[in-house]
Scaffold this motif. Sequence first.
Motif, PDB file in Angstrom:
ATOM      1  N   ARG A  28     -26.979 -16.714  12.585  1.00  0.00           N
ATOM      2  CA  ARG A  28     -26.637 -15.521  12.246  1.00  0.00           C
ATOM      3  C   ARG A  28     -26.911 -14.846  13.531  1.00  0.00           C
ATOM      4  NH1 ARG A  28     -29.232 -16.111   7.016  1.00  0.00           N
ATOM      5  NH2 ARG A  28     -30.549 -15.209   7.100  1.00  0.00           N
ATOM      6  N   GLN A  29     -28.254 -14.861  13.959  1.00  0.00           N
ATOM      7  CA  GLN A  29     -28.810 -14.018  15.280  1.00  0.00           C
ATOM      8  C   GLN A  29     -27.810 -14.019  15.979  1.00  0.00           C
ATOM      9  OE1 GLN A  29     -33.226 -14.691  15.501  1.00  0.00           O
ATOM     10  NE2 GLN A  29     -33.288 -13.810  13.193  1.00  0.00           N
ATOM     11  N   GLU A  30     -27.101 -15.728  16.602  1.00  0.00           N
ATOM     12  CA  GLU A  30     -26.911 -16.220  17.347  1.00  0.00           C
ATOM     13  C   GLU A  30     -25.776 -15.490  17.695  1.00  0.00           C
ATOM     14  OE1 GLU A  30     -24.685 -20.027  19.300  1.00  0.00           O
ATOM     15  OE2 GLU A  30     -26.633 -20.201  18.576  1.00  0.00           O
ATOM     16  N   ILE A  31     -24.456 -15.570  16.381  1.00  0.00           N
ATOM     17  CA  ILE A  31     -23.386 -14.907  17.107  1.00  0.00           C
ATOM     18  C   ILE A  31     -22.922 -13.607  16.670  1.00  0.00           C
ATOM     19  CG2 ILE A  31     -21.629 -14.267  14.218  1.00  0.00           C
ATOM     20  CD1 ILE A  31     -22.022 -16.848  13.166  1.00  0.00           C
ATOM     21  N   ARG A  32     -24.150 -12.509  15.913  1.00  0.00           N
ATOM     22  CA  ARG A  32     -24.544 -11.473  16.103  1.00  0.00           C
ATOM     23  C   ARG A  32     -23.866 -10.579  17.557  1.00  0.00           C
ATOM     24  NH1 ARG A  32     -24.545  -6.371  12.330  1.00  0.00           N
ATOM     25  NH2 ARG A  32     -25.024  -4.601  14.096  1.00  0.00           N
ATOM     26  N   GLN A  33     -25.417 -11.598  18.509  1.00  0.00           N
ATOM     27  CA  GLN A  33     -25.094 -11.543  19.668  1.00  0.00           C
ATOM     28  C   GLN A  33     -24.405 -11.370  20.121  1.00  0.00           C
ATOM     29  OE1 GLN A  33     -28.405 -12.083  22.161  1.00  0.00           O
ATOM     30  NE2 GLN A  33     -27.706 -12.723  23.580  1.00  0.00           N
ATOM     31  N   PHE A  34     -23.093 -12.172  19.895  1.00  0.00           N
ATOM     32  CA  PHE A  34     -22.061 -12.649  20.456  1.00  0.00           C
ATOM     33  C   PHE A  34     -20.828 -11.565  20.231  1.00  0.00           C
ATOM     34  CE2 PHE A  34     -17.711 -14.679  20.466  1.00  0.00           C
ATOM     35  CZ  PHE A  34     -16.953 -15.422  21.410  1.00  0.00           C
ATOM     36  N   VAL A  35     -21.169 -11.698  18.525  1.00  0.00           N
ATOM     37  CA  VAL A  35     -20.181 -10.325  18.270  1.00  0.00           C
ATOM     38  C   VAL A  35     -20.367  -9.022  19.122  1.00  0.00           C
ATOM     39  CG1 VAL A  35     -19.800  -8.514  16.513  1.00  0.00           C
ATOM     40  CG2 VAL A  35     -20.165 -10.998  16.468  1.00  0.00           C
ATOM     41  N   GLU A  36     -21.807  -8.552  19.602  1.00  0.00           N
ATOM     42  CA  GLU A  36     -22.478  -7.428  20.314  1.00  0.00           C
ATOM     43  C   GLU A  36     -22.165  -7.678  21.142  1.00  0.00           C
ATOM     44  OE1 GLU A  36     -25.926  -6.501  18.830  1.00  0.00           O
ATOM     45  OE2 GLU A  36     -25.328  -4.951  17.217  1.00  0.00           O
ATOM     46  N   ASP A  37     -21.713  -8.377  22.182  1.00  0.00           N
ATOM     47  CA  ASP A  37     -21.998  -8.648  23.535  1.00  0.00           C
ATOM     48  C   ASP A  37     -20.622  -7.825  24.262  1.00  0.00           C
ATOM     49  OD1 ASP A  37     -23.999 -10.396  24.406  1.00  0.00           O
ATOM     50  OD2 ASP A  37     -22.395 -12.222  24.253  1.00  0.00           O
ATOM     51  N   GLY A  38     -19.572  -7.257  23.669  1.00  0.00           N
ATOM     52  CA  GLY A  38     -18.536  -6.647  24.607  1.00  0.00           C
ATOM     53  C   GLY A  38     -17.492  -7.500  25.097  1.00  0.00           C
ATOM     54  N   THR A  39     -16.831  -7.334  25.093  1.00  0.00           N
ATOM     55  CA  THR A  39     -15.432  -8.173  26.086  1.00  0.00           C
ATOM     56  C   THR A  39     -14.934  -8.048  27.290  1.00  0.00           C
ATOM     57  OG1 THR A  39     -13.816  -9.723  25.462  1.00  0.00           O
ATOM     58  CG2 THR A  39     -14.157  -7.377  24.300  1.00  0.00           C
ATOM     59  N   ASP A  40     -14.306  -8.329  27.818  1.00  0.00           N
ATOM     60  CA  ASP A  40     -13.543  -8.112  29.164  1.00  0.00           C
ATOM     61  C   ASP A  40     -12.562  -8.733  28.422  1.00  0.00           C
ATOM     62  OD1 ASP A  40     -16.074  -9.037  31.434  1.00  0.00           O
ATOM     63  OD2 ASP A  40     -15.633  -7.036  30.712  1.00  0.00           O
ATOM     64  N   PHE A  41     -11.399  -8.316  27.267  1.00  0.00           N
ATOM     65  CA  PHE A  41     -10.390  -9.095  26.452  1.00  0.00           C
ATOM     66  C   PHE A  41      -9.649  -9.119  26.725  1.00  0.00           C
ATOM     67  CE2 PHE A  41      -9.273 -11.935  22.890  1.00  0.00           C
ATOM     68  CZ  PHE A  41      -8.106 -11.567  22.737  1.00  0.00           C
ATOM     69  N   ASP A  42      -8.248  -9.173  27.286  1.00  0.00           N
ATOM     70  CA  ASP A  42      -7.160  -8.941  28.186  1.00  0.00           C
ATOM     71  C   ASP A  42      -5.987  -8.432  27.202  1.00  0.00           C
ATOM     72  OD1 ASP A  42      -4.750  -8.948  29.871  1.00  0.00           O
ATOM     73  OD2 ASP A  42      -5.228 -11.437  30.313  1.00  0.00           O
ATOM     74  N   ASP A  43      -6.230  -7.564  27.189  1.00  0.00           N
ATOM     75  CA  ASP A  43      -4.941  -6.807  26.634  1.00  0.00           C
ATOM     76  C   ASP A  43      -3.479  -7.429  26.756  1.00  0.00           C
ATOM     77  OD1 ASP A  43      -6.827  -5.884  25.026  1.00  0.00           O
ATOM     78  OD2 ASP A  43      -6.826  -3.804  25.450  1.00  0.00           O
ATOM     79  N   VAL A  44      -3.268  -7.615  27.724  1.00  0.00           N
ATOM     80  CA  VAL A  44      -2.549  -8.355  28.275  1.00  0.00           C
ATOM     81  C   VAL A  44      -1.287  -9.972  27.727  1.00  0.00           C
ATOM     82  CG1 VAL A  44       0.025  -8.528  30.483  1.00  0.00           C
ATOM     83  CG2 VAL A  44      -1.821  -6.777  29.787  1.00  0.00           C
ATOM     84  N   THR A  45      -2.437 -11.083  27.972  1.00  0.00           N
ATOM     85  CA  THR A  45      -1.981 -12.203  27.455  1.00  0.00           C
ATOM     86  C   THR A  45      -2.806 -12.206  26.916  1.00  0.00           C
ATOM     87  OG1 THR A  45      -4.579 -12.618  28.564  1.00  0.00           O
ATOM     88  CG2 THR A  45      -2.686 -12.220  30.150  1.00  0.00           C
TER      89      THR A  45
ATOM     90  N   LEU B  72     -23.226 -12.051   4.819  1.00  0.00           N
ATOM     91  CA  LEU B  72     -23.307 -12.561   6.118  1.00  0.00           C
ATOM     92  C   LEU B  72     -22.592 -11.454   6.718  1.00  0.00           C
ATOM     93  CD1 LEU B  72     -23.182 -15.061   7.929  1.00  0.00           C
ATOM     94  CD2 LEU B  72     -21.046 -15.353   7.572  1.00  0.00           C
ATOM     95  N   GLU B  73     -21.917 -10.301   6.312  1.00  0.00           N
ATOM     96  CA  GLU B  73     -21.216  -8.834   6.410  1.00  0.00           C
ATOM     97  C   GLU B  73     -22.443  -8.904   8.030  1.00  0.00           C
ATOM     98  OE1 GLU B  73     -18.486  -7.488   4.511  1.00  0.00           O
ATOM     99  OE2 GLU B  73     -16.814  -8.612   5.208  1.00  0.00           O
ATOM    100  N   ILE B  74     -23.247  -8.025   6.771  1.00  0.00           N
ATOM    101  CA  ILE B  74     -24.468  -6.904   7.277  1.00  0.00           C
ATOM    102  C   ILE B  74     -25.066  -7.861   8.698  1.00  0.00           C
ATOM    103  CG2 ILE B  74     -26.632  -6.176   6.635  1.00  0.00           C
ATOM    104  CD1 ILE B  74     -25.419  -6.062   3.480  1.00  0.00           C
ATOM    105  N   GLU B  75     -25.316  -8.573   8.140  1.00  0.00           N
ATOM    106  CA  GLU B  75     -26.294  -9.409   9.950  1.00  0.00           C
ATOM    107  C   GLU B  75     -24.860 -10.006  11.377  1.00  0.00           C
ATOM    108  OE1 GLU B  75     -29.045 -12.097   9.072  1.00  0.00           O
ATOM    109  OE2 GLU B  75     -29.440 -11.930   6.997  1.00  0.00           O
ATOM    110  N   VAL B  76     -24.281  -9.945  10.484  1.00  0.00           N
ATOM    111  CA  VAL B  76     -23.446 -10.220  11.884  1.00  0.00           C
ATOM    112  C   VAL B  76     -22.165  -8.326  12.242  1.00  0.00           C
ATOM    113  CG1 VAL B  76     -23.233 -13.094  11.313  1.00  0.00           C
ATOM    114  CG2 VAL B  76     -20.702 -11.305  10.821  1.00  0.00           C
ATOM    115  N   GLY B  77     -22.451  -8.270  11.463  1.00  0.00           N
ATOM    116  CA  GLY B  77     -21.848  -6.643  11.992  1.00  0.00           C
ATOM    117  C   GLY B  77     -20.510  -6.585  12.028  1.00  0.00           C
ATOM    118  N   CYS B  78     -19.664  -7.895  11.336  1.00  0.00           N
ATOM    119  CA  CYS B  78     -17.939  -7.604  11.606  1.00  0.00           C
ATOM    120  C   CYS B  78     -17.465  -8.139  10.296  1.00  0.00           C
ATOM    121  CB  CYS B  78     -17.443  -8.069  12.845  1.00  0.00           C
ATOM    122  SG  CYS B  78     -17.623  -9.624  12.947  1.00  0.00           S
ATOM    123  N   GLU B  79     -16.386  -8.229   9.400  1.00  0.00           N
ATOM    124  CA  GLU B  79     -15.888  -8.752   8.913  1.00  0.00           C
ATOM    125  C   GLU B  79     -16.374 -10.440   8.792  1.00  0.00           C
ATOM    126  OE1 GLU B  79     -11.522  -8.692   5.938  1.00  0.00           O
ATOM    127  OE2 GLU B  79     -11.624  -7.841   8.043  1.00  0.00           O
TER     128      GLU B  79
END
Length: 494
Positions: free
Chosen positions: A67-84, A147-154
């Motif tokens: 759960r902590q591992e997923i939380r860190q991945f969720v909070e990492d931020g992203t360079d998500f490509d909004d075009v592709t 799980l929602e509380i701990e990972v930070g998203c739906e």
Amino acid sequence: MQKETKERPMRAVVAAVHLSSISDIEFESSLNELRELAKTLGYVVVGTFIQKRANFDTAAYLGIGKRQEIRQFVEDGTDFDDVTGHPPDPFATSDAADQQGGTKNLPPKSGAAKAKAAAQLAADPDTRRVDVILIDHEVSPSQARNLEIEVGCEVMDRTMVILEIFHRHASSRAARAQVEIARLGYMSPRLREAAKLAGSGGRQRSGTGGRGAGETHAALDRQKIRNRIAELEVEIAAMDAERQTQRARRQANQGGQAGSQGLARVALVGYTNAGKSTLMRALTGSEVLVANKLFATLDTTVRALHPETVPRVLVSDTVGFIKNLPHDLVASFKSTLEEAAESSLLLHVIDASDPGFQRHLLVTDSVLAEIGAEAVPRIRVFNKIDMVGDAVAQADREVTLRAHYPDCIVMSARRENDVAKIHTAICAFFQRGLVEAELFLPWSAQQLRGKIFANCEVLEERADNDGAFLRVRGEATTIESLQDQVVTKPTPAK
């Protein structure tokens, strides 16, 4: 000047506990299926987290380390490509986890960071890397909430994903009502969990019996849900009656009382995305929806077999089945699935190109048994053989399938010759046991010609001054009924 923004797709992470009782092949097949379900919803899967455990964590499904591992991945931020619409490589995935509560290759969080994570329900939606966590099992309301509380998203479990797909794809009034009942039944216990959360955390409680406002509101919501379900059940009962009337009308149009066995009906059944709608389109020449998505078809479509045959055959395309299909959905769609239970023949369509087709086959057999269709005669149709590989690979697969299922048909719904084989097999099934007879139809009773031609195959016709002689082939009961309505001309004396 206002900056243009593009709506990005929802980003999802797939997470699952790999129990020791589940084989690697079955586990991976289930994960791939969940990814396809996500694709049907328009989600982009940006990561997969797997944890091997003897059982699920009772508090939040996954162990604390994962759960902590997923939380860190969720909070990492992203360079998500909004075009592709695709995340940068490599994907952040995890194939193992420490069951003792630690994380793999993660720096320890400070006490302040842990406190922040526990207090914050959701990570910043503008910077987080993930919008939703998809769980490949059904989880309890408390597990989902924790799980929602701990990972930070739906968090959406497998059942909720399927319900959401059904909700988006339902088009007819009946399908929408059936899906709404299943969704309301799913949400009701989750309202109780929300009420517990509203009444906890040191909030002041008030009201009769010490109930908090949140709990009172949840109780009212649950009552509204029960009332709404009751209303929908009344609507569905009315629609079922209307459907029975339509079936009776179709039978009357087919020839009234001429045949005691009713219409010749074929139902296409099988796992979702096996190619049923493509085959339906090929067999009937109709413009039914064809899409490479799970659950593209939710409403039963009925069309006549084309070219038409005698007896006239009606073909119905039914909703696809899937592993762990929520029981409420099976119950809600029972009226729709009655097309299969009341058919004379089932075409069990199976994706021959899917390595997990045997599991799909078992799932379909199980659902058919649940709706009371296990005794209906069926033909196993292995579709999509053209997607197996080259000609040699296709031939090898066909030999293997025929060895295990001697009476099966191996085909592609995109090949005319293969569709013709299915057409012939359907005609042969309904023409078994037909008998031949001669009917005499006086010129004064020619209004019965339409009924005769609709219910029988007319092999020969000749006429004299008194009327027409028709040599026909059809069901024995049908011919007996027709003979009661026409006059058999006596043989003239010598």
